[in-house]
Design a protein around this motif. Structure first.
Motif, PDB file in Angstrom:
ATOM      1  N   GLY A  96       0.794  -1.225   0.000  1.00 21.70           N
ATOM      2  CA  GLY A  96       0.000   0.000   0.000  1.00 21.70           C
ATOM      3  C   GLY A  96       0.822   1.267   0.000  1.00 21.70           C
ATOM      4  N   VAL A  97       2.124   1.165  -0.330  1.00 18.51           N
ATOM      5  CA  VAL A  97       2.985   2.345  -0.417  1.00 18.51           C
ATOM      6  C   VAL A  97       3.863   2.214  -1.660  1.00 18.51           C
ATOM      7  CG1 VAL A  97       3.063   2.659   2.085  1.00 18.51           C
ATOM      8  CG2 VAL A  97       4.865   1.344   0.967  1.00 18.51           C
ATOM      9  N   THR A  98       4.456   3.319  -2.060  1.00 18.00           N
ATOM     10  CA  THR A  98       5.457   3.324  -3.119  1.00 18.00           C
ATOM     11  C   THR A  98       6.777   3.813  -2.529  1.00 18.00           C
ATOM     12  OG1 THR A  98       4.993   5.611  -3.754  1.00 18.00           O
ATOM     13  CG2 THR A  98       3.687   3.868  -4.835  1.00 18.00           C
ATOM     14  N   VAL A  99       7.870   3.566  -3.256  1.00 17.72           N
ATOM     15  CA  VAL A  99       9.178   4.029  -2.779  1.00 17.72           C
ATOM     16  C   VAL A  99       9.188   5.556  -2.683  1.00 17.72           C
ATOM     17  CG1 VAL A  99      11.650   4.078  -3.236  1.00 17.72           C
ATOM     18  CG2 VAL A  99      10.340   2.017  -3.756  1.00 17.72           C
ATOM     19  N   GLU A 100       8.581   6.219  -3.647  1.00 16.66           N
ATOM     20  CA  GLU A 100       8.514   7.678  -3.629  1.00 16.66           C
ATOM     21  C   GLU A 100       7.796   8.177  -2.378  1.00 16.66           C
ATOM     22  OE1 GLU A 100       5.910  10.353  -6.377  1.00 16.66           O
ATOM     23  OE2 GLU A 100       7.806  10.017  -7.416  1.00 16.66           O
ATOM     24  N   GLN A 101       6.703   7.516  -2.032  1.00 20.31           N
ATOM     25  CA  GLN A 101       5.943   7.901  -0.838  1.00 20.31           C
ATOM     26  C   GLN A 101       6.761   7.677   0.429  1.00 20.31           C
ATOM     27  OE1 GLN A 101       1.862   6.408  -0.620  1.00 20.31           O
ATOM     28  NE2 GLN A 101       2.144   5.985   1.546  1.00 20.31           N
ATOM     29  N   VAL A 102       7.471   6.540   0.477  1.00 23.70           N
ATOM     30  CA  VAL A 102       8.322   6.249   1.638  1.00 23.70           C
ATOM     31  C   VAL A 102       9.366   7.351   1.804  1.00 23.70           C
ATOM     32  CG1 VAL A 102      10.060   4.682   2.574  1.00 23.70           C
ATOM     33  CG2 VAL A 102       7.964   3.755   1.583  1.00 23.70           C
ATOM     34  N   ALA A 103       9.964   7.770   0.703  1.00 23.48           N
ATOM     35  CA  ALA A 103      10.981   8.827   0.765  1.00 23.48           C
ATOM     36  C   ALA A 103      10.404  10.111   1.349  1.00 23.48           C
ATOM     37  CB  ALA A 103      11.542   9.085  -0.635  1.00 23.48           C
ATOM     38  N   GLN A 104       9.215  10.477   0.903  1.00 22.36           N
ATOM     39  CA  GLN A 104       8.599  11.715   1.385  1.00 22.36           C
ATOM     40  C   GLN A 104       8.253  11.626   2.870  1.00 22.36           C
ATOM     41  OE1 GLN A 104       5.404  11.832  -1.425  1.00 22.36           O
ATOM     42  NE2 GLN A 104       6.679  12.625  -3.081  1.00 22.36           N
ATOM     43  N   VAL A 105       7.753  10.465   3.303  1.00 25.36           N
ATOM     44  CA  VAL A 105       7.383  10.300   4.715  1.00 25.36           C
ATOM     45  C   VAL A 105       8.624  10.283   5.597  1.00 25.36           C
ATOM     46  CG1 VAL A 105       6.369   8.700   6.373  1.00 25.36           C
ATOM     47  CG2 VAL A 105       5.182   9.176   4.234  1.00 25.36           C
ATOM     48  N   THR A 106       9.672   9.586   5.156  1.00 18.63           N
ATOM     49  CA  THR A 106      10.900   9.560   5.960  1.00 18.63           C
ATOM     50  C   THR A 106      11.502  10.954   6.057  1.00 18.63           C
ATOM     51  OG1 THR A 106      12.207   8.911   4.018  1.00 18.63           O
ATOM     52  CG2 THR A 106      11.439   7.142   5.446  1.00 18.63           C
ATOM     53  N   ARG A 107      11.379  11.751   4.978  1.00 21.95           N
ATOM     54  CA  ARG A 107      11.832  13.147   5.020  1.00 21.95           C
ATOM     55  C   ARG A 107      11.051  13.932   6.073  1.00 21.95           C
ATOM     56  NH1 ARG A 107      10.344  16.563   0.897  1.00 21.95           N
ATOM     57  NH2 ARG A 107       8.250  15.712   1.304  1.00 21.95           N
TER      58      ARG A 107
ATOM     59  N   PRO B  62      20.226   8.059 -10.557  1.00 26.55           N
ATOM     60  CA  PRO B  62      20.966   8.488  -9.345  1.00 26.55           C
ATOM     61  C   PRO B  62      20.260   9.575  -8.531  1.00 26.55           C
ATOM     62  CG  PRO B  62      22.084   9.208 -11.362  1.00 26.55           C
ATOM     63  CD  PRO B  62      21.034   8.235 -11.775  1.00 26.55           C
ATOM     64  N   ASP B  63      19.310  10.274  -9.143  1.00 29.00           N
ATOM     65  CA  ASP B  63      18.575  11.319  -8.423  1.00 29.00           C
ATOM     66  C   ASP B  63      17.124  10.920  -8.159  1.00 29.00           C
ATOM     67  OD1 ASP B  63      20.764  13.078  -8.365  1.00 29.00           O
ATOM     68  OD2 ASP B  63      20.330  13.765 -10.397  1.00 29.00           O
ATOM     69  N   PHE B  64      16.827   9.634  -8.162  1.00 27.91           N
ATOM     70  CA  PHE B  64      15.436   9.199  -8.000  1.00 27.91           C
ATOM     71  C   PHE B  64      14.837   9.727  -6.698  1.00 27.91           C
ATOM     72  CE2 PHE B  64      12.074   6.486  -6.435  1.00 27.91           C
ATOM     73  CZ  PHE B  64      11.291   6.270  -7.556  1.00 27.91           C
ATOM     74  N   ILE B  65      15.527   9.515  -5.583  1.00 27.55           N
ATOM     75  CA  ILE B  65      14.995   9.940  -4.278  1.00 27.55           C
ATOM     76  C   ILE B  65      14.984  11.461  -4.185  1.00 27.55           C
ATOM     77  CG2 ILE B  65      15.336   9.868  -1.780  1.00 27.55           C
ATOM     78  CD1 ILE B  65      14.315   7.239  -2.938  1.00 27.55           C
ATOM     79  N   SER B  66      16.036  12.087  -4.679  1.00 32.31           N
ATOM     80  CA  SER B  66      16.092  13.555  -4.656  1.00 32.31           C
ATOM     81  C   SER B  66      14.918  14.153  -5.425  1.00 32.31           C
ATOM     82  CB  SER B  66      17.414  14.020  -5.263  1.00 32.31           C
ATOM     83  OG  SER B  66      17.479  15.425  -5.289  1.00 32.31           O
ATOM     84  N   ASN B  67      14.633  13.593  -6.584  1.00 33.72           N
ATOM     85  CA  ASN B  67      13.508  14.081  -7.382  1.00 33.72           C
ATOM     86  C   ASN B  67      12.178  13.842  -6.676  1.00 33.72           C
ATOM     87  OD1 ASN B  67      15.266  14.901  -9.393  1.00 33.72           O
ATOM     88  ND2 ASN B  67      15.037  13.021 -10.590  1.00 33.72           N
ATOM     89  N   ALA B  68      12.077  12.706  -5.970  1.00 30.25           N
ATOM     90  CA  ALA B  68      10.837  12.378  -5.252  1.00 30.25           C
ATOM     91  C   ALA B  68      10.556  13.367  -4.131  1.00 30.25           C
ATOM     92  CB  ALA B  68      10.918  10.958  -4.685  1.00 30.25           C
ATOM     93  N   LEU B  69      11.614  14.036  -3.661  1.00 31.21           N
ATOM     94  CA  LEU B  69      11.465  14.945  -2.521  1.00 31.21           C
ATOM     95  C   LEU B  69      11.254  16.398  -2.942  1.00 31.21           C
ATOM     96  CD1 LEU B  69      14.145  13.481  -0.072  1.00 31.21           C
ATOM     97  CD2 LEU B  69      11.687  13.055  -0.148  1.00 31.21           C
ATOM     98  N   GLU B  70      11.224  16.651  -4.241  1.00 35.60           N
ATOM     99  CA  GLU B  70      10.944  18.017  -4.694  1.00 35.60           C
ATOM    100  C   GLU B  70       9.509  18.380  -4.331  1.00 35.60           C
ATOM    101  OE1 GLU B  70      11.796  18.471  -8.795  1.00 35.60           O
ATOM    102  OE2 GLU B  70      13.974  18.252  -8.551  1.00 35.60           O
ATOM    103  N   GLU B  71       9.358  19.506  -3.662  1.00 37.18           N
ATOM    104  CA  GLU B  71       8.041  19.915  -3.169  1.00 37.18           C
ATOM    105  C   GLU B  71       7.454  21.045  -4.001  1.00 37.18           C
ATOM    106  OE1 GLU B  71       7.271  19.764   1.298  1.00 37.18           O
ATOM    107  OE2 GLU B  71       9.420  20.172   1.218  1.00 37.18           O
ATOM    108  N   SER B  72       6.169  20.970  -4.212  1.00 36.25           N
ATOM    109  CA  SER B  72       5.458  22.095  -4.824  1.00 36.25           C
ATOM    110  C   SER B  72       4.487  22.645  -3.778  1.00 36.25           C
ATOM    111  CB  SER B  72       4.693  21.647  -6.067  1.00 36.25           C
ATOM    112  OG  SER B  72       3.786  20.614  -5.740  1.00 36.25           O
ATOM    113  N   VAL B  73       4.329  23.947  -3.764  1.00 30.43           N
ATOM    114  CA  VAL B  73       3.457  24.572  -2.767  1.00 30.43           C
ATOM    115  C   VAL B  73       1.998  24.318  -3.138  1.00 30.43           C
ATOM    116  CG1 VAL B  73       2.832  26.722  -1.623  1.00 30.43           C
ATOM    117  CG2 VAL B  73       5.196  26.334  -2.359  1.00 30.43           C
ATOM    118  N   ASP B  74       1.236  23.831  -2.162  1.00 24.18           N
ATOM    119  CA  ASP B  74      -0.188  23.542  -2.367  1.00 24.18           C
ATOM    120  C   ASP B  74      -1.012  24.719  -1.845  1.00 24.18           C
ATOM    121  OD1 ASP B  74      -2.690  22.552  -2.631  1.00 24.18           O
ATOM    122  OD2 ASP B  74      -2.401  20.765  -1.391  1.00 24.18           O
TER     123      ASP B  74
END
Length: 733
Positions: free
Chosen positions: A473-484, A614-626
């Motif tokens: 029920g999670v993705t690697v991208e989601q895990v990265a954001q939550v751990t951040r 090599p930047d998969f996790i870094s890219n996953a952590l890019e934030e956009s203002v909601d």
């Protein structure tokens, strides 16, 4: 006959804190008026063995046995007087009672040193971030491990600080090997256990003994305890419960087990134990005895009795765990330093509690989701949880809590955190979670403010294909954001990692390692542990192996433990070969070493290159203002009341009133300036949304209130001033 119950955990589980099962059952027995006394035989055996007299007896025993010993053991024997002289002082230090000894221990001229100290040169870099107390704890831990190695080599090969004869309990489809071991002469460690047990039995005089067996490493000692009690007190009834029988003995058919035990209970122990007690109190033999999930022997047949119609107790009915009788000031804190989460697990005293019974997700295909301890999900009210925390603080004097949930529910964690803050409790706590999207930045800040210092969660295989197959029920991208989010809130994150899942390819194993490397490199993961997939009988993989590309090696059931299943994977890959490289790389990543090494460097055989960017996790952590208004969000203010100053502002002949709000926080102060109407409204709002208030306002309610005094709430809510407030304690949950 009125019951008197002796609750105990046999050796060995933890040195630093009692395993909570007996405290849970004692807390329940209190609610039904049954007298009980509990003991942790493991810590008592350790303290008897690791004492001046204990070591003197140990060395004498080895010398009299005239064994051929290794060079390391010869060295320890030669230094025996140094060990005997220092042991009591070291144990006191590790119990937190002799803190000044740290300076002597750190001098490295105080403790005798054997093989375990050889790793000091490799680890010297780690001490740069450790104070004297921690460094001394680590050195004292190596000292105890040297003695443990000596015991294993010369006295009892099955000895271990957190397990005893564990191999006899692992995958024991047949009872033969364990039974044969129990027919042998008692070991040196057994005899120490018997002397402790004898004192307990004489002191307590129970008519029912309950042995909690959480792990395979407690099983042998549990049977030894039962064997001793049966020999000297044949009329006393003995029952076994706990994690091991709950998972391993569900198809028990081995009648020799009942030479040692009268009852084996499964799953939640409260009602099964109560019925056993009531049956012992019955004097009329004609009455039909009722049992709940209980194995027993009748007419030489193993029977599973579940004939009671009574429902299990709800979690709000089982009482607060009761740690009385346990020697809480005598547990030993050790530091191995290799793994930050394991270090926390073994250092310090933790009161164990549960937020919810079972798992609210209950879908992971490798997990025992068919069993009640996972399947039956029942959360406890936040106020009751915090009531229990306060009760345990008063009873134990300890303010540290480990919530032992399968996966703590995010909404309940939020409510518990709010309740802790409302009551102004100072507590430290950690738990296991799923890496849910619910753990936003603000949610993590709230948890941190309430005393949460760490979470552990299953990343398992860092591959979206396999996470989907696992039904995580999670993705690697989601895990990265939550751990951040957790990391930025100052909460340590530990990930459980898995390799060898059915159909996992070599490429996926290497790509998973690359994902983990990037998580450590970017600093959002601080701790982890790799374990190889094991197929269990009560998981979806174990029940429907063909759906996952695996085949059971045998359909035969043993008469004893039937949980771990031997299987063949359709890929034919030898996943064992990756074990050393995965663990070695992780060890280094946790200490900031080797993050720039090619993955090939961790393995002594050819591996494919990773396909992960090599930047998969870094890219996953890019934030956009909601900039969306989330009307149902709950708004909480963690700070205090501001200082207010009125002033006027003019521009091109226009004059208007302004208000300056200064907020003082622990580390800094900051000021925002607003128009008078908006500022006075905000001051009033802060009183209403303070975390100390029972009632929480939603953003929709706040918007409606704002629009009674001013226009354009969205412009106000997303203004620079409100952005500063949101960065400093205004939470949107």
């Amino acid at each position: 006959m009125k019951a008197k119950v002796f609750l105990t955990t046999p050796p060995f589980t933890q040195l630093n804190t009692p395993y909570p099962a007996t405290a849970y059952i004692k807390g329940f027995l209190n609610t039904i008026g049954v007298e009980s006394i509990q003991a942790d035989l493991g810590i008592e055996v350790i303290l008897k063995l690791f004492s001046k007299q204990g070591l003197a007896d140990l060395f004498s025993f080895v010398e009299q046995s005239q064994l051929e010993v290794s060079d390391n053991s010869k060295r320890i024997l030669a230094l025996q007087q140094d060990y005997i002289k220092t042991i009591d002082a070291v144990i006191l230090f590790l119990q937190g009672k002799n803190s000044t000894l740290a300076l002597q221990i750190c001098s490295e001229h105080f403790l005798p040193q054997a093989n375990r100290f050889a790793q000091l040169e490799e680890m010297e870099w780690a001490f740069g971030t450790m104070g004297n107390q921690d460094k001394a704890k680590h050195l004292a831990t190596l000292y105890l491990e040297d003695i443990s190695d000596f015991i294993v080599a010369c006295v009892d090969e099955n000895f271990g600080f957190s397990r005893y004869a564990e191999r006899l309990g692992r995958s024991a489809n047949s009872f033969d090997e364990l039974y044969d071991a129990l027919q042998q002469k008692a070991t040196y460690i057994d005899n120490i256990l018997f002397s402790v047990l004898e004192n307990k039995m004489k002191e307590i005089k129970p008519n029912l003994v309950l042995l909690s067996v959480p792990f395979p490493g407690n099983l042998y000692a549990a049977f030894r305890c039962a064997q001793w009690i049966k020999f000297y007190y044949p009329d006393i009834k003995i029952a076994m419960g706990g994690g091991f029988p709950n998972t391993e003995l569900r198809s028990l058919a081995e009648k020799r087990v009942f030479e040692f035990f009268d009852f084996i209970t499964l799953d939640d122990g409260e009602l099964p134990v109560e019925l056993i007690i009531r049956n012992l109190e019955v004097t009329d033999e004609k009455l039909i005895k009722e049992y709940k999930r209980t194995f027993l022997l009748e007419d030489e047949l193993v029977l599973y009795q579940n004939n009671s119609t009574k429902s299990d107790y709800k979690q709000n009915e089982v009482g607060t765990p009761d740690y009385s009788d346990l020697p809480l000031d005598q547990y030993i804190s050790v530091i191995e330093i290799v793994n930050p989460m394991h270090r926390m697990w073994s250092d310090g005293r933790w009161n164990k509690l549960t937020m919810a019974h079972g798992c609210y997700w209950g879908k992971c295909t490798f997990c025992d989701i068919s069993l009640d301890y996972i399947k039956i999900y029942e959360p406890i009210a936040a106020k009751l949880i915090v009531d229990r925390m306060e009760t345990l603080i008063n009873q134990t004097g300890e303010t540290g809590f480990h919530f032992v949930d399968e996966a703590a529910p995010p909404a309940l964690m939020r409510e518990v955190a709010l309740e802790i803050l409302r009551r102004k409790l100072v507590v430290t706590w950690w738990t296991n979670i799923r890496f849910e999207k619910s753990f936003t930045r603000d949610m993590c800040l709230l948890l941190s403010a309430s005393g949460c210092i760490a979470v552990s969660g299953g990343l398992e295989v860092a591959s979206d294909r396999l996470l989907k197959l696992i039904d995580k029920g999670v993705t690697v991208e989601q895990v990265a954001q939550v751990t951040r989010n957790f990391t930025q809130a100052g909460i340590m994150v530990h990930a459980y990692l898995m390799y060898g899942y059915p159909t996992q390819t070599i490429q996926e194993t290497i790509d998973s390692l690359e994902m983990v490397r990037q998580l450590f490199e970017i600093g959002v993961l601080q701790s982890g542990f790799w374990h190889q997939f094991a197929m269990t009988a009560h998981s979806p993989v174990g029940m429907y192996p063909e759906d996952f590309g695996v085949k059971k090696d045998s359909e035969e059931m043993g008469t004893f433990a039937n949980n771990d299943i031997s299987y063949s994977d359709s890929t034919g890959i030898d996943h064992d070969q990756f074990s050393f490289g995965l663990k070695k790389s992780l060890y280094n990543f946790m200490h900031g070493v080797g993050l720039d090494f090619p993955l090939q460097d961790w393995f002594d055989f050819k591996i494919p290159k990773t396909k992960i960017h090599p930047d998969f996790i870094s890219n996953a952590l890019e934030e956009s203002v909601d900039f969306k208004i989330k009307a149902g969000s709950k708004i909480v203010w963690l700070g205090g009341k501001p200082e207010t100053t009125m002033f006027t502002k003019s521009k091109k002949g226009n004059i208007w009133e302004m208000i300056s709000l200064t907020f003082h926080q622990k580390k800094q102060s900051f000021t925002i300036q607003l128009g008078k109407k908006e500022g006075e409204w905000l001051v009033g709002l802060i009183n209403q949304i303070s975390v100390s208030n029972q009632k929480i306002m939603t953003l929709k309610q706040i918007q409606a209130d704002f629009e009674t005094v001013a226009d354009d709430f969205e412009l106000f809510w997303f203004s620079k001033s409100m952005g500063l407030l949101k960065a400093n304690g205004l939470l949107q949950l």
